[in-house]
Write an enzyme that holds these catalytic residues in place. Structure first.
Site, mmCIF file in Angstrom:
data_model
loop_
_atom_site.group_PDB
_atom_site.id
_atom_site.type_symbol
_atom_site.label_atom_id
_atom_site.label_comp_id
_atom_site.label_asym_id
_atom_site.label_seq_id
_atom_site.Cartn_x
_atom_site.Cartn_y
_atom_site.Cartn_z
ATOM 1 N N ASN A 45 -76.831 71.504 -35.805
ATOM 2 C CA ASN A 45 -75.578 71.805 -35.842
ATOM 3 C C ASN A 45 -74.596 71.482 -36.341
ATOM 4 O OD1 ASN A 45 -76.649 68.696 -36.153
ATOM 5 N ND2 ASN A 45 -77.019 67.667 -37.860
ATOM 6 N N VAL A 46 -73.807 72.331 -35.901
ATOM 7 C CA VAL A 46 -71.991 73.002 -35.921
ATOM 8 C C VAL A 46 -71.762 73.123 -36.858
ATOM 9 C CG1 VAL A 46 -72.474 73.209 -33.367
ATOM 10 C CG2 VAL A 46 -70.924 72.160 -34.436
ATOM 11 N N ASP A 47 -71.145 72.099 -37.682
ATOM 12 C CA ASP A 47 -70.892 71.148 -39.220
ATOM 13 C C ASP A 47 -70.476 71.702 -39.450
ATOM 14 O OD1 ASP A 47 -72.889 70.004 -40.429
ATOM 15 O OD2 ASP A 47 -72.947 68.660 -39.027
ATOM 16 N N CYS B 245 -63.284 91.525 -28.082
ATOM 17 C CA CYS B 245 -64.222 92.393 -28.363
ATOM 18 C C CYS B 245 -64.927 91.750 -29.797
ATOM 19 C CB CYS B 245 -62.429 93.319 -29.964
ATOM 20 S SG CYS B 245 -62.219 91.978 -30.551
ATOM 21 N N CYS C 21 -63.430 86.859 -30.855
ATOM 22 C CA CYS C 21 -62.654 86.522 -29.853
ATOM 23 C C CYS C 21 -63.244 87.253 -28.747
ATOM 24 C CB CYS C 21 -61.814 88.410 -30.914
ATOM 25 S SG CYS C 21 -61.221 89.161 -28.991
ATOM 26 N N SER D 280 -82.322 63.667 -30.791
ATOM 27 C CA SER D 280 -82.609 62.712 -29.169
ATOM 28 C C SER D 280 -84.465 63.692 -29.027
ATOM 29 C CB SER D 280 -81.422 62.745 -28.753
ATOM 30 O OG SER D 280 -81.337 64.048 -27.880
ATOM 31 N N CYS E 83 -57.107 92.144 -31.054
ATOM 32 C CA CYS E 83 -56.656 93.019 -29.466
ATOM 33 C C CYS E 83 -56.280 92.260 -29.208
ATOM 34 C CB CYS E 83 -58.463 93.720 -29.393
ATOM 35 S SG CYS E 83 -59.090 91.905 -28.559
ATOM 36 N N HIS F 147 -77.091 76.464 -32.453
ATOM 37 C CA HIS F 147 -75.702 76.359 -32.296
ATOM 38 C C HIS F 147 -74.240 76.762 -32.449
ATOM 39 C CE1 HIS F 147 -77.917 72.756 -30.178
ATOM 40 N NE2 HIS F 147 -78.772 73.993 -29.015
ATOM 41 N N GLY G 198 -83.403 63.917 -36.751
ATOM 42 C CA GLY G 198 -82.086 63.616 -36.408
ATOM 43 C C GLY G 198 -81.663 63.840 -35.042
HETATM 44 P P1 OAD Z 1 -78.131 63.233 -30.385
HETATM 45 O O1 OAD Z 1 -76.796 62.759 -30.366
HETATM 46 O O2 OAD Z 1 -78.662 64.215 -28.870
HETATM 47 O O3 OAD Z 1 -79.441 62.539 -31.348
HETATM 48 C C1 OAD Z 1 -79.063 62.302 -32.331
HETATM 49 C C2 OAD Z 1 -80.173 61.544 -33.156
HETATM 50 O O4 OAD Z 1 -79.692 60.939 -34.176
HETATM 51 C C3 OAD Z 1 -80.910 60.459 -31.623
HETATM 52 O O5 OAD Z 1 -81.837 61.076 -32.138
HETATM 53 C C4 OAD Z 1 -79.993 59.451 -33.163
HETATM 54 O O6 OAD Z 1 -81.100 58.569 -32.536
HETATM 55 C C5 OAD Z 1 -80.427 59.763 -34.413
HETATM 56 N N1 OAD Z 1 -79.826 59.359 -35.624
HETATM 57 C C6 OAD Z 1 -78.237 58.691 -35.971
HETATM 58 N N2 OAD Z 1 -78.268 58.162 -37.518
HETATM 59 C C7 OAD Z 1 -79.484 58.478 -38.088
HETATM 60 C C8 OAD Z 1 -79.847 58.808 -39.106
HETATM 61 N N3 OAD Z 1 -78.812 58.025 -40.043
HETATM 62 N N4 OAD Z 1 -80.742 59.173 -39.735
HETATM 63 C C9 OAD Z 1 -81.375 60.036 -38.609
HETATM 64 N N5 OAD Z 1 -81.456 60.397 -37.913
HETATM 65 C C10 OAD Z 1 -79.752 59.606 -36.938
HETATM 66 O O7 OAD Z 1 -78.519 64.750 -31.314
HETATM 67 P P2 OAD Z 1 -79.154 65.976 -31.362
HETATM 68 O O8 OAD Z 1 -79.717 65.966 -31.324
HETATM 69 O O9 OAD Z 1 -78.364 67.074 -32.501
HETATM 70 O O10 OAD Z 1 -75.129 70.872 -28.378
HETATM 71 O O11 OAD Z 1 -77.948 67.176 -29.872
HETATM 72 C C11 OAD Z 1 -79.212 67.741 -29.003
HETATM 73 C C12 OAD Z 1 -77.711 68.638 -28.916
HETATM 74 O O12 OAD Z 1 -76.593 67.784 -27.793
HETATM 75 C C13 OAD Z 1 -75.984 69.508 -29.952
HETATM 76 O O13 OAD Z 1 -77.019 70.456 -30.716
HETATM 77 C C14 OAD Z 1 -74.815 69.096 -29.493
HETATM 78 C C15 OAD Z 1 -75.411 68.120 -27.886
HETATM 79 O O14 OAD Z 1 -74.872 68.806 -26.354
HETATM 80 C C16 OAD Z 1 -75.031 71.868 -28.125
HETATM 81 O O15 OAD Z 1 -73.759 71.604 -28.591
HETATM 82 C C17 OAD Z 1 -75.148 72.955 -27.758
#
Ligand code: OAD
Length: 251
Positions: free
Chosen positions: A101-103, A129, A126, A189, A150, A118, A187
């Site tokens: 997560n980036v949040d 630089c 930048c 995928s 810069c 991530h 949480g």
């Molecule tokens: P995804 O959106 O692919 O997956 C989110 C997962 O969270 C899914 O499997 C949902 O079922 C699950 N979910 C939803 N609600 C939930 C809850 N309340 N409790 C627990 N799980 C829940 O997100 P990421 O796996 O984080 O990369 O995605 C990986 C990367 O893909 C991200 O970091 C981003 C994206 O493109 C970059 O930006 C490089």
């Protein structure tokens, strides 16, 4: 959702825990995920917004999108899942916290030393630089921001498609996965590599691997247990169990 006897035991005995978090952990805070039914990638194409090529083609568009996401994460709050992880960190000798997560919600919940594979949307740097912009946490850009040192273009300090992960953070994540007794995949995928390989590395090295997600994922076939449910409900229960065991330990 019931917690198996086996997991209870592992939780109460573990000296080393490694967690990997994904967008689902922040879903209950109101941050949209990427791949769910309302996921970000259902509405936008990653290659148009989340790659260096896209940025160079149209920095204003990419910044508009990231400014919107910065606004969203600035307006929401960490949830029970984030706070439970901050507590878990203090209940075990060795805790490795890896996030996709980036949040910045982990840090806001008090988690320390989070390995941000991530990047972090609250920072900018930048493209010429490489220096970070000051005070970018608060700033929502309305035009394409420039480097104060810069004059180069600033970009969000996140990892885009086609880019490498921060090497040191990934190395430490792999070490944490290899060392742990318990690996929690929360949480996510489990489709974006190399982050998605961490639970497999942990399993290979002998850890118990447990996933927390409301639905089964690509990872489910490879874990020992899937706890079906929301991380904001399940993580506090795991922390309660851990606290009970520490409470009963002979002194
Ligand atoms: P995804 O959106 O692919 O997956 C989110 C997962 O969270 C899914 O499997 C949902 O079922 C699950 N979910 C939803 N609600 C939930 C809850 N309340 N409790 C627990 N799980 C829940 O997100 P990421 O796996 O984080 O990369 O995605 C990986 C990367 O893909 C991200 O970091 C981003 C994206 O493109 C970059 O930006 C490089």
């Amino acid at each position: 959702m019931t917690i198996s006897e086996k997991l209870r035991e592992v939780l109460q005995r573990a000296d080393s825990i490694c967690v990997l978090t994904g967008a689902g952990l922040s879903a209950e805070s109101g941050v949209p995920t990427f791949r769910g039914d309302d996921g970000i990638w259902k509405k936008f194409k990653p290659e148009e917004l989340a790659s260096f090529d896209a940025f160079i083609r149209n920095p204003a568009l990419v910044w508009e999108w990231y400014s919107y996401r910065k606004k969203v994460v600035g307006e929401v709050k960490p949830n029970a899942g984030h706070y439970a992880l901050a507590q878990m960190q203090d209940l075990v000798a060795d805790f490795t916290h890896v996030t996709q997560n980036v949040d910045n919600l982990h840090a806001r919940a008090g988690c320390r030393g989070v390995l941000e594979l991530h990047g972090n949307i609250t920072r900018s740097l930048c493209i010429d630089c490489g220096r970070h912009a000051g005070e970018s946490t608060q700033v929502i850009f309305t035009t394409v921001p420039k480097c104060e040192f810069c004059g180069g273009l600033l970009r969000p300090d996140v990892v885009w498609f086609g880019e490498l992960l921060p090497a040191a953070a990934f190395e430490q994540s792999v070490e944490g996965a290899r060392r742990c007794d318990l690996f929690l995949s929360i949480g996510t995928s489990g489709v974006v590599h190399p982050a998605a390989s961490l639970p497999l590395i942990a399993r290979e090295a002998g850890a118990s691997v447990v996933e927390i997600n409301p639905v089964y994922t690509d990872l489910s076939a490879h874990v020992h247990e899937t706890l079906l449910g929301k991380s904001g409900d399940i993580l506090p229960q795991l922390v309660t169990l851990m606290k009970e065991s520490h409470h009963h330990e002979p002194t």
